[in-house]
Design a protein around this motif. Structure first.
Motif: not given
Ligand code: PHE
Length: 451
Positions: A397-399, A431-440
């Motif tokens: 939720g945070t990211v 980029f990490l905050a929008r895509y990589v971290v949420p998907v992971a």
């Protein structure tokens, strides 16, 4: 109130306090046995990936939200998007998570406090070097009705006293003293452990990668451990973020904290495994490694054992203390902001509640072991909640909020200190905050539930 400035006094103070939160039982008690269990070096590689590409990004996100909003979690989310107040629920989830983590944390911290006492008084040393009496002792200790509760209460009072001291005079000053003490203690233990005969086998166990042991479960464990160890996904770093001085570089601060936290975890492994191997004990002790195997190791060191076991449990207690402080602070600051009361009321309220819950969780290992929720004892239920459900959900939720909901201008402004810093890593962070971290996080959360 003059003694309770709502800000750390300097960058060093902010780093020390946040490292204090991050370095805890997770590093010294949980990291070594988890790393050993899931393939040593193989686990470490995956863990480092999660820590730097996920955990650190989450920490920066929480710092940005907290410092930008200058509020505690629920209000912070609402203040940054006043037209979408529902996001405040993520802040609420963080605070609920902090409460449950603190209550469970107090149980383990109580054991640690008890073991400091048992080490100093020589009770641990009198158990000798065979495995059975030491693990029987631990079982008796942890399932006893009043002993763990008493030590838990003593530990809680220490936490409360620091919180009552305020943000600078309490949290910051205590962290500035205790963190260097912790580093000295851990280095003393590492030197002792690494100079024992046959110590290299422990180093090998910790670092040589065995990919066959790195299962899907191991990858999930690495992710859970990285969130827990960096204290992210529970709102604590949002509260600490609101105390970070305005001219601090958030990227650098978060990186320092991440590096220190990871180094301490590795040092803890180096303090533990070489000694365990050198003394010929079983390294796969799991959660009982610290309480059941290490006393054995210390007892086989002769009379110096008392000194080293006292140092070790003191180290563990110091680490636990600064982490518990950050959890009680998050709760205290939040409730005081919402009720508009002074900090003392909030601190005492959550001190009482978390101690009470802690005692109930502790009793669920002894006299209340018959009380079950979906087949699990109360302690095991809260452990599940705290490891599989709440933190990944709150982190997600945070990211997502930071990457997709919060105005980008605010994020960029905080990351670059209103354009003063170059923001070289901003593109990668975003980029990490929008895509990589949420998907992971989503993958891990879903698979955690299915497993
Ligand atoms: N990071 C702490 C540890 O490693 C635990 C913790 C989690 C502290 C969440 C505060 C908030 O033990």
């Amino acid at each position: 109130m003059s003694t309770q400035q709502k800000s750390f006094s300097s960058n060093l103070g902010a780093i020390m306090a946040a490292v204090g939160s991050a370095v805890g039982l997770g590093n010294i008690w949980r990291f070594p046995y988890t790393c050993g269990k899931y393939g040593g070096g193989a686990f470490l590689i995956v863990y480092l990936g999660f820590v730097f590409f996920l955990g650190a990004v989450l920490m920066m996100s929480e710092f940005i939200i907290g410092r930008r909003a200058q509020h505690t979690p629920v209000k912070a989310f609402q203040a940054l998007r006043p037209d979408r107040k529902g996001w405040g629920l993520i802040g609420l989830l963080g605070i609920v998570t902090s409460f449950f983590i603190l209550s469970q944390y107090l149980v383990l911290s109580g054991w640690t406090t008890g073991y400091v006492w048992e080490a100093i008084t020589g009770s641990l040393a009198s158990l000798g070097t065979s495995a059975a009496p030491i693990s029987d002792y631990f079982t008796q200790f942890s399932t006893d009705s009043w002993k763990p509760a008493l030590f838990l209460a003593i530990f809680s009072v220490l936490v409360l006293l620091v919180i009552l001291g305020g943000v600078q005079k309490g949290i910051e000053n205590v962290s500035k003293v205790l963190m260097p003490v912790l580093v000295v203690l851990i280095l003393v233990l590492c030197v002792r452990s690494l100079t024992l005969p046959g110590a290299y086998k422990g180093v090998e166990y910790l670092f040589s990668p065995d990919f066959s042991k790195l299962t899907g479960e191991g990858i999930l464990a690495a992710l859970g451990q990285s969130l827990f160890s960096l204290s992210v996904g529970m709102g604590v770093m949002i509260v600490y973020g609101s105390y970070i001085p305005v001219n601090d570089n958030i990227f650098k601060t978060a990186m320092w904290i991440t590096v220190c936290d990871t180094l301490i975890a590795v040092l803890a492994g180096l303090a533990i495994f070489p000694a365990v191997f050198s003394c010929g004990f079983d390294p796969a002790g799991g959660p009982g490694l610290v309480f059941c195997v290490l006393p054995n190791v210390f007892n086989s060191m002769g009379s110096a054992g008392i000194v080293f076991s006292t140092i070790f449990f003191l180290l563990l207690m110091v680490a636990a203390l600064t982490s518990a402080i950050s959890l009680l602070e998050a709760l205290t600051a939040t409730i005081s902001e919402h009720l508009g009361t002074c900090r003392v009321v909030g601190a005492v309220l959550f001190f009482i509640l978390s101690t009470l819950f802690g005692v109930i969780f502790s009793l669920s290992m002894g006299p209340l072991s018959h009380v079950k929720l979906a087949g699990l004892t109360l302690f095991d239920s809260v452990d599940r909640l705290n490891s599989i459900y709440l933190p990944p959900l709150c982190a997600l939720g945070t990211v997502v909020f930071l990457g997709w909901v919060m105005p980008e201008h605010d994020v960029h402004d905080e990351f670059t200190n209103h354009g003063v810093l170059s923001g070289r890593f901003y593109g990668m962070f975003r980029f990490l905050a929008r895509y990589v971290v949420p998907v992971a996080l989503l993958v891990v959360f879903v698979s955690g539930i299915l497993m």
